[in-house]
Scaffold this active site. Structure first.
Site, PDB file in Angstrom:
ATOM      1  N   LYS A  13      18.663  27.771  17.918  1.00  0.00           N
ATOM      2  CA  LYS A  13      18.670  27.928  16.226  1.00  0.00           C
ATOM      3  C   LYS A  13      17.421  28.707  15.809  1.00  0.00           C
ATOM      4  CE  LYS A  13      18.504  23.238  15.515  1.00  0.00           C
ATOM      5  NZ  LYS A  13      18.549  23.051  16.969  1.00  0.00           N
ATOM      6  N   ARG A  88      18.944  16.622   9.765  1.00  0.00           N
ATOM      7  CA  ARG A  88      19.510  16.006  11.274  1.00  0.00           C
ATOM      8  C   ARG A  88      20.009  14.502  10.760  1.00  0.00           C
ATOM      9  NH1 ARG A  88      15.177  18.994  14.243  1.00  0.00           N
ATOM     10  NH2 ARG A  88      15.133  18.547  16.427  1.00  0.00           N
ATOM     11  N   ARG A 122      11.718  26.307  28.263  1.00  0.00           N
ATOM     12  CA  ARG A 122      11.051  27.146  27.225  1.00  0.00           C
ATOM     13  C   ARG A 122       9.368  26.908  27.219  1.00  0.00           C
ATOM     14  NH1 ARG A 122      13.070  25.115  21.379  1.00  0.00           N
ATOM     15  NH2 ARG A 122      12.317  23.091  21.982  1.00  0.00           N
ATOM     16  N   ARG A 155       5.860  22.469  25.379  1.00  0.00           N
ATOM     17  CA  ARG A 155       5.800  21.281  24.160  1.00  0.00           C
ATOM     18  C   ARG A 155       6.105  19.963  24.851  1.00  0.00           C
ATOM     19  NH1 ARG A 155      10.198  23.078  19.569  1.00  0.00           N
ATOM     20  NH2 ARG A 155      10.648  20.756  19.848  1.00  0.00           N
ATOM     21  N   ARG A 166      16.030  13.150  23.111  1.00  0.00           N
ATOM     22  CA  ARG A 166      16.380  14.094  21.940  1.00  0.00           C
ATOM     23  C   ARG A 166      17.811  14.427  22.019  1.00  0.00           C
ATOM     24  NH1 ARG A 166      12.773  19.010  23.038  1.00  0.00           N
ATOM     25  NH2 ARG A 166      13.392  19.766  21.124  1.00  0.00           N
TER      26      ARG A 166
HETATM   27  P1  AMP Z   1      12.511  20.679  16.687  1.00  0.00           P
HETATM   28  O1  AMP Z   1      11.416  21.766  16.679  1.00  0.00           O
HETATM   29  O2  AMP Z   1      13.425  21.142  15.510  1.00  0.00           O
HETATM   30  O3  AMP Z   1      13.383  20.523  17.781  1.00  0.00           O
HETATM   31  O4  AMP Z   1      11.926  19.503  16.071  1.00  0.00           O
HETATM   32  C1  AMP Z   1      10.893  18.669  16.835  1.00  0.00           C
HETATM   33  C2  AMP Z   1      10.727  17.501  16.537  1.00  0.00           C
HETATM   34  O5  AMP Z   1      10.294  17.167  15.116  1.00  0.00           O
HETATM   35  C3  AMP Z   1      11.999  16.702  16.528  1.00  0.00           C
HETATM   36  O6  AMP Z   1      12.376  15.917  17.803  1.00  0.00           O
HETATM   37  C4  AMP Z   1      11.507  15.522  15.487  1.00  0.00           C
HETATM   38  O7  AMP Z   1      10.547  14.492  16.147  1.00  0.00           O
HETATM   39  C5  AMP Z   1      11.012  16.243  14.289  1.00  0.00           C
HETATM   40  N1  AMP Z   1      11.962  16.836  13.391  1.00  0.00           N
HETATM   41  C6  AMP Z   1      12.309  17.660  13.101  1.00  0.00           C
HETATM   42  N2  AMP Z   1      13.009  17.936  12.134  1.00  0.00           N
HETATM   43  C7  AMP Z   1      13.520  16.822  12.002  1.00  0.00           C
HETATM   44  C8  AMP Z   1      14.381  16.245  10.872  1.00  0.00           C
HETATM   45  N3  AMP Z   1      15.141  16.972  10.036  1.00  0.00           N
HETATM   46  N4  AMP Z   1      14.454  14.843  10.822  1.00  0.00           N
HETATM   47  C9  AMP Z   1      13.732  14.071  11.525  1.00  0.00           C
HETATM   48  N5  AMP Z   1      12.589  14.730  12.650  1.00  0.00           N
HETATM   49  C10 AMP Z   1      12.645  16.035  12.461  1.00  0.00           C
END
Ligand code: AMP
Length: 208
Positions: A13, A88, A122, A155, A166
């Protein structure tokens, strides 16, 4: 055009949102990036979310919705945007529907096996956030960002235990959004198991 990119972590994404955002001149709004920036700054929000993110859990809906509301109120979001990693949960989707009209939701479909392979390889630039992969999209110089020369890092939540968590969280809380948006006639699907170019071609043909 107001777009949502939906899909498991590692589905591509972020990479595709960056590509499409450049082509269409609309901002990519990634809640993950916004939270990581808050952690880096050491702000109150950053302190609240750091531990949650490291474990691969979700930040509470109220904090997340507030953050997105604020971001979408900025002028650059007025001409359309790509939401990357939001919503989410069903509660987030309901909250979003109260203040925004979404045009299309694109679901990135991919197997668990591939998610694990992608996330564990990654690498992310510490300075500009550019995304690489040690096998599929390596930087020209190992450990260094092609665009800005910044340092590449793994990360905390791309470590294996966190990746598995996750994926579990994704299936329990986010996957139900596929049916949610299908029921509302907004869902389109792409196969995101191949290259970013392949995904981009599918998205372009969906959007016309
Ligand atoms: P991402 O980079 O999108 O994988 O997000 C990294 C982390 O940020 C996730 O594993 C969550 O801990 C937090 N996070 C990102 N977007 C959301 C969301 N829409 N709702 C809740 N937590 C989020």
């Amino acid at each position: 055009m107001n777009l949502i990119f939906l899909g498991a972590p590692g589905a591509g994404k972020g990479t595709l949102a960056t590509l499409l955002s450049k082509e269409h001149g609309i901002p990519q709004i990634s809640t993950g990036d916004l939270f990581r920036a808050a952690v880096k700054e050491g702000s109150k929000l950053g302190k609240q979310v750091q531990g949650i993110m490291e474990k691969g859990e979700l930040v509470p809906d109220s904090l997340t919705v507030e953050l997105v509301k604020e971001r979408l109120s900025k002028p650059d979001a007025g001409g359309g945007y790509i939401l990357d990693g939001f919503p989410r949960t069903i509660a987030q989707a309901d909250a979003l529907a109260e203040f925004q009209e979404i045009d299309v939701v694109i679901n990135f479909s991919i197997s668990d096996e591939l998610v694990i392979r992608r996330l564990s390889g990654r690498r992310v630039c510490r300075s500009c956030g550019a995304i690489y992969h040690i096998e599929n999209m390596p930087p020209k110089v190992e450990g260094t960002c092609d665009s800005c020369g910044g340092e590449l890092y793994i990360r905390d939540d791309d470590k294996i235990d966190s990746i598995k968590n996750r994926l579990r969280v994704y299936k329990e809380q986010t996957e139900p959004l596929i049916a949610y948006y299908r029921d509302r006639g907004l869902l389109r699907e792409i196969d995101s198991s191949e290259t970013p170019e392949h995904s981009l071609a599918q998205i372009k043909s969906l959007l016309g």
